[in-house]
Design an enzyme around this catalytic site. Structure first.
Site, PDB file in Angstrom:
ATOM      1  N   HIS A  12       0.825  -1.225   0.000  1.00 18.14           N
ATOM      2  CA  HIS A  12       0.000   0.000   0.000  1.00 18.14           C
ATOM      3  C   HIS A  12       0.856   1.272   0.000  1.00 18.14           C
ATOM      4  O   HIS A  12       0.344   2.359   0.333  1.00 18.14           O
ATOM      5  CB  HIS A  12      -0.954  -0.002   1.197  1.00 18.14           C
ATOM      6  N   HIS A  59      -2.848   4.502   9.456  1.00 14.16           N
ATOM      7  CA  HIS A  59      -1.550   5.030   9.871  1.00 14.16           C
ATOM      8  C   HIS A  59      -1.766   6.313  10.671  1.00 14.16           C
ATOM      9  O   HIS A  59      -1.408   7.397  10.228  1.00 14.16           O
ATOM     10  CB  HIS A  59      -0.665   5.317   8.665  1.00 14.16           C
ATOM     11  N   HIS A 193       9.807  -3.956   4.706  1.00 14.26           N
ATOM     12  CA  HIS A 193      10.254  -2.559   4.716  1.00 14.26           C
ATOM     13  C   HIS A 193      10.474  -2.065   6.130  1.00 14.26           C
ATOM     14  O   HIS A 193       9.841  -2.525   7.069  1.00 14.26           O
ATOM     15  CB  HIS A 193       9.319  -1.621   3.952  1.00 14.26           C
ATOM     16  N   GLU A 240       3.254  -5.586   8.763  1.00 15.92           N
ATOM     17  CA  GLU A 240       1.997  -5.382   8.020  1.00 15.92           C
ATOM     18  C   GLU A 240       1.549  -6.670   7.319  1.00 15.92           C
ATOM     19  O   GLU A 240       0.372  -6.845   7.024  1.00 15.92           O
ATOM     20  CB  GLU A 240       2.168  -4.259   6.982  1.00 15.92           C
TER      21      GLU A 240
END
Ligand code: DHB
Ligand code: FE
Length: 308
Positions: A12, A59, A193, A240
């Site tokens: 995303h 977020h 990441h 995630e």
């Protein structure tokens, strides 16, 4: 009866949204990413789902650090795009499906998954970027979307196993909804990441590709990956990926991998994407009449198994 026909996972990365909004998708850096979703968009256009359940993470847009639900189900009629600091993204308002969402809440909570029910919420890049990747940039999103927000922002997030079992409970909920709806579940976020700290920029393609393999063939192996292993191997934000296990738990044990795509990097992130289909059942193939003859014993067993 409603039925989950397929699952899709995709990263995303917010910069993908910025590339769309700033019309940079044809630049070589971004074209490499968007080209990887061309077949997926065609696939999605053929599927024409009636509803998408989008498992994503907020977020700190809808929920600040003052209030962080582990699992939050969007039961509202609509979810406007959030302002993440540059004004809301110029994407359509997400239209929900309050009736199916309430049914899922009822079923899943009685199955002892204590979801937070959300009747008002804005949605950030965690949801809108995957919608763009799968649907392009239409004036209106082509079907209602039920957001399921998962906390992967502040430790402790839910375990992969808990996520997988929630997917199972969502499948049971969908299967007990009386209206004949074809539902696609999206798992979003990832892949490896890390955005800050000494390991910022970390990408682990070997871990990511093994995760994609496991999603198709052996999700039971993935559900036991502890948080510390995601952290070590896939970076702080690699956690995630537990959201993909909700998508996988909502599918049948055996799935057909229709497509996958992997490229590095996009912004700080490895971009991964997979499309998994459940075996079609006659009644849910669009325009295909239900056969009159009895299914074989093997077929009956498969149907009975999948109904759980
Ligand atoms: C990046 C990736 C994310 O998943 C996110 O939420 C924010 C930033 C990035 O790659 O920069
Ligand atoms: Fe993120």
């Amino acid at each position: 009866m409603a039925r989950i026909i397929a699952g899709v996972s995709s990263s995303h990365v917010p910069a993908i949204g910025a590339a769309i909004d700033l019309k940079k998708t044809e630049e070589p850096y971004w074209k490499r990413v968007f080209d990887g979703f061309g077949r997926s968009k065609e696939w999605m256009a053929r599927q024409k789902p009636d509803v998408v359940i989008a498992v994503y993470n907020d977020h700190a847009s809808a929920f600040s650090v003052e209030l962080i639900p582990t699992f939050a189900l969007g039961c509202a009629a609509e979810f406007p795009p959030a302002d993440e600091g540059w004004g809301p993204r110029p994407v359509p308002v997400v239209k929900g499906h309050p009736a199916l969402a309430s049914h899922i809440a009822q079923s899943v909570i009685l199955d002892e998954f204590d979801l937070t029910i959300v009747n008002k919420m804005e949605v950030d890049h965690g949801l809108t970027v995957p919608l763009n990747l799968m649907f392009g940039s239409p004036k209106e999103w082509p079907c209602p979307v039920i957001p399921l927000a998962v906390n992967v922002v502040m430790y402790p997030p839910p375990t992969g196993h808990r996520c997988f079992m929630l997917g199972r409970a969502i499948r049971k909920a969908v299967n007990s909804y009386p209206e004949d709806l074809r539902v696609i579940v999206m798992g979003t976020g990832g892949m490896s990441h890390q955005i800050s700290g000494p390991r910022a920029g970390l990408i682990n393609s070997a871990f990511d590709k093994a995760f994609l393999d496991g999603l198709t063939r052996n999700p039971q192996k993935l559900v036991r990956i502890p948080h510390v292993e995601y952290m070590r191997e896939a970076g702080a934000e690699g956690i995630e990926m537990v959201m993909w296990l909700i998508m996988r738990g909502a599918l049948d044990d055996k799935v057909k991998e229709v497509y996958r795509f992997y490229t590095v990097p996009a912004s700080n992130t490895a971009v991964g994407h997979i499309v998994l289909e459940n075996a079609p059942r006659a009644a849910h193939r669009r325009g295909v009449p239900v056969p009159a003859k009895r299914p074989s014993t093997k077929g009956r067993r498969a149907v009975a198994h999948a109904a759980h």
